[in-house]
Design a protein around this motif. Structure first.
Motif, PDB file in Angstrom:
ATOM      1  N   ILE A  66       1.149   8.015  15.628  1.00  0.00           N
ATOM      2  CA  ILE A  66       2.442   7.344  15.474  1.00  0.00           C
ATOM      3  C   ILE A  66       2.884   7.490  14.026  1.00  0.00           C
ATOM      4  O   ILE A  66       2.228   6.998  13.107  1.00  0.00           O
ATOM      5  CB  ILE A  66       2.349   5.856  15.858  1.00  0.00           C
ATOM      6  CG1 ILE A  66       1.965   5.714  17.335  1.00  0.00           C
ATOM      7  CG2 ILE A  66       3.671   5.142  15.573  1.00  0.00           C
ATOM      8  CD1 ILE A  66       1.686   4.288  17.770  1.00  0.00           C
ATOM      9  N   CYS A  67       4.007   8.187  13.822  1.00  0.00           N
ATOM     10  CA  CYS A  67       4.544   8.425  12.478  1.00  0.00           C
ATOM     11  C   CYS A  67       5.850   7.656  12.316  1.00  0.00           C
ATOM     12  O   CYS A  67       6.741   7.773  13.154  1.00  0.00           O
ATOM     13  CB  CYS A  67       4.808   9.914  12.261  1.00  0.00           C
ATOM     14  SG  CYS A  67       3.367  10.968  12.507  1.00  0.00           S
ATOM     15  N   LYS A 111      -3.593   6.421  16.188  1.00  0.00           N
ATOM     16  CA  LYS A 111      -3.540   6.210  14.747  1.00  0.00           C
ATOM     17  C   LYS A 111      -2.094   5.971  14.321  1.00  0.00           C
ATOM     18  O   LYS A 111      -1.211   6.770  14.629  1.00  0.00           O
ATOM     19  CB  LYS A 111      -4.100   7.423  13.995  1.00  0.00           C
ATOM     20  CG  LYS A 111      -5.542   7.773  14.368  1.00  0.00           C
ATOM     21  CD  LYS A 111      -6.504   6.637  14.077  1.00  0.00           C
ATOM     22  CE  LYS A 111      -7.928   6.994  14.492  1.00  0.00           C
ATOM     23  NZ  LYS A 111      -8.856   5.842  14.317  1.00  0.00           N
ATOM     24  N   VAL A 112      -1.854   4.861  13.620  1.00  0.00           N
ATOM     25  CA  VAL A 112      -0.523   4.537  13.104  1.00  0.00           C
ATOM     26  C   VAL A 112      -0.461   5.017  11.659  1.00  0.00           C
ATOM     27  O   VAL A 112      -1.040   4.406  10.760  1.00  0.00           O
ATOM     28  CB  VAL A 112      -0.236   3.024  13.192  1.00  0.00           C
ATOM     29  CG1 VAL A 112       1.183   2.727  12.707  1.00  0.00           C
ATOM     30  CG2 VAL A 112      -0.426   2.526  14.626  1.00  0.00           C
ATOM     31  N   LYS A 113       0.237   6.124  11.434  1.00  0.00           N
ATOM     32  CA  LYS A 113       0.240   6.776  10.122  1.00  0.00           C
ATOM     33  C   LYS A 113       1.264   6.199   9.156  1.00  0.00           C
ATOM     34  O   LYS A 113       1.160   6.386   7.946  1.00  0.00           O
ATOM     35  CB  LYS A 113       0.528   8.276  10.294  1.00  0.00           C
ATOM     36  CG  LYS A 113      -0.573   9.051  10.999  1.00  0.00           C
ATOM     37  CD  LYS A 113      -1.754   9.271  10.081  1.00  0.00           C
ATOM     38  CE  LYS A 113      -2.756  10.232  10.690  1.00  0.00           C
ATOM     39  NZ  LYS A 113      -3.901  10.482   9.796  1.00  0.00           N
ATOM     40  N   GLY A 114       2.312   5.538   9.688  1.00  0.00           N
ATOM     41  CA  GLY A 114       3.382   5.069   8.820  1.00  0.00           C
ATOM     42  C   GLY A 114       4.308   6.209   8.436  1.00  0.00           C
ATOM     43  O   GLY A 114       4.374   7.241   9.103  1.00  0.00           O
ATOM     44  N   TYR A 115       5.029   6.030   7.325  1.00  0.00           N
ATOM     45  CA  TYR A 115       5.976   7.044   6.851  1.00  0.00           C
ATOM     46  C   TYR A 115       5.187   8.167   6.198  1.00  0.00           C
ATOM     47  O   TYR A 115       4.562   7.983   5.157  1.00  0.00           O
ATOM     48  CB  TYR A 115       6.949   6.409   5.861  1.00  0.00           C
ATOM     49  CG  TYR A 115       8.105   7.294   5.464  1.00  0.00           C
ATOM     50  CD1 TYR A 115       9.031   7.720   6.412  1.00  0.00           C
ATOM     51  CD2 TYR A 115       8.283   7.691   4.144  1.00  0.00           C
ATOM     52  CE1 TYR A 115      10.098   8.525   6.057  1.00  0.00           C
ATOM     53  CE2 TYR A 115       9.353   8.496   3.776  1.00  0.00           C
ATOM     54  CZ  TYR A 115      10.258   8.908   4.737  1.00  0.00           C
ATOM     55  OH  TYR A 115      11.316   9.713   4.384  1.00  0.00           O
ATOM     56  N   THR A 116       5.194   9.344   6.812  1.00  0.00           N
ATOM     57  CA  THR A 116       4.323  10.430   6.366  1.00  0.00           C
ATOM     58  C   THR A 116       5.005  11.775   6.558  1.00  0.00           C
ATOM     59  O   THR A 116       6.138  11.852   7.043  1.00  0.00           O
ATOM     60  CB  THR A 116       2.995  10.383   7.153  1.00  0.00           C
ATOM     61  OG1 THR A 116       2.086  11.338   6.610  1.00  0.00           O
ATOM     62  CG2 THR A 116       3.214  10.675   8.633  1.00  0.00           C
TER      63      THR A 116
END
Length: 363
Positions: A226-227, A250-255
């Motif tokens: 999740i991006c 996996k929660v990657k955030g702003y990437t």
């Protein structure tokens, strides 16, 4: 105005108090405007900002503009109003964010500038509003604009019927920096969701569907990524924890989503009103992903059966589509990747949008 004098164009973007990164419009529009003929146009991108945001935005926006484009950060709408009146741009452009664009429109009127509203919000373009006040303000903003440029093909007739006296044009579908979207020769077992983590994007639907088929995902050694960032991020992280699927989600955030998409096999675009022309979805297509998207709005215009599937916006439909994709034989993935990438090159070309706006601004 002198015949050979450059047209001065400014495009306004508001920000929220918490910065969640560049959205699709904030990437796409500056990229297009930055590529206008610099012998004919001077382009300025104006951001309304809060304390501590300017450096973050500048770092992100630099990826989508060239050295000829000026970036301006201003705190407070009164200062923005004064700036526009003093500068007297030929064209002032703004999105359909209703209240926050109204001040910009007033400044443009007082400075004698032409005014272009860019209808980039799916609900607003279909005249769907949360309140009568929003509906009224949108109507006022439209009436005070010289022209409306709409992002969504299915909304053109809706807007023309509601505002028959207005010039209304369609923005060509464009992907910013498409040359950076290169499919990897070694695709990995990634299932990706990328976008702002807010209501209407389908992030909770994504997590629910993954939970429903978690054992198949584990058996086939897939990883769900999740991006993105937004108000729902903490809620999604808690949901992943409660579902006990942290090993496969996996929660990657702003990437850097393009690096992930270039290696990913599957991408999900699950908005509830329209996935067209989501920059994340266009990036996924250009990166050679198999794209599963909710069949809403104009989404069918950019999803071809050779590299994707349109589904109903429910957990069962998404889970079934994911199971189908996971079952593909290895040799099929190379074919999907080539067809998706070729489709992007043929349909999301920057030149179409650049020509469109150059012609518009020359009128």
């Amino acid at each position: 105005m002198e015949k050979n004098k450059k047209k001065r164009i400014i495009c306004f973007f508001p920000t929220s108090k918490r910065y969640y990164g560049m959205g699709g419009a904030e990437r796409r529009i500056p990229y297009i405007f930055s590529n206008l003929d610099n012998t004919k146009f001077d382009v300025t991108i104006l951001f309304q900002v809060y304390d501590g945001q300017s450096e973050k935005i500048l770092k992100d926006i630099k990826k989508y503009i060239n050295s000829n484009t000026k970036i301006v950060f201003i705190k407070g709408y009164l200062k923005i109003l004064i700036y526009l009146i003093k500068q007297k741009f030929d064209w002032v452009c703004y999105t359909d964010c209703i209240i926050r664009s109204t001040v910009v429109i007033i400044g443009a009127i007082l400075s004698g500038s032409y005014r272009l509203m860019m209808s980039v919000t799916t609900t607003n373009s279909k005249l769907i509003f949360k309140s009568r006040i929003e509906k009224m303000l949108f109507k006022v903003n439209v009436l005070l604009s010289n022209q409306i440029d709409c992002l969504y093909p299915s909304s053109i007739n809706i807007l023309k019927k509601a505002f028959p006296q207005k010039k209304i044009s369609l923005t060509p579908c464009t992907l910013s920096n498409m040359q950076e979207c290169i499919p990897s020769t070694k695709k990995r077992n990634y299932i990706v969701f990328a976008g702002r983590l807010v209501d209407g994007k389908g992030i909770e639907l994504f997590v629910d569907a993954i939970f429903a088929i978690k054992e198949v995902i584990r058996k086939n050694e897939y990883l769900c990524v999740i991006c993105g960032d937004g108000p729902l991020k903490s809620i999604i992280e808690a949901k992943v924890q409660n579902y006990n699927i942290t090993d496969i989600v996996k929660v990657k955030g702003y990437t850097n989503v393009r690096k992930i998409l270039s290696e990913a096999k599957i991408f999900c675009s699950l908005q509830n009103v329209n996935n067209y022309p989501s920059q994340s979805l266009l990036e996924a297509i250009a990166c050679g992903c198999y794209c599963i998207a909710t069949n809403v709005g104009d989404t069918e215009n950019i999803i071809d059966p050779s590299f994707g599937e349109l589904i109903d916006a429910d957990k069962k439909s998404l889970a079934n589509a994911l199971l189908t994709a996971i079952s593909f034989e290895n040799d099929k993935w190379e074919d999907i990747s080539k067809k998706a990438s070729k489709y992007a090159i043929s349909n999301f070309d920057l030149k179409n949008a650049v020509n469109h706006f150059e012609e518009l601004f020359q009128k």
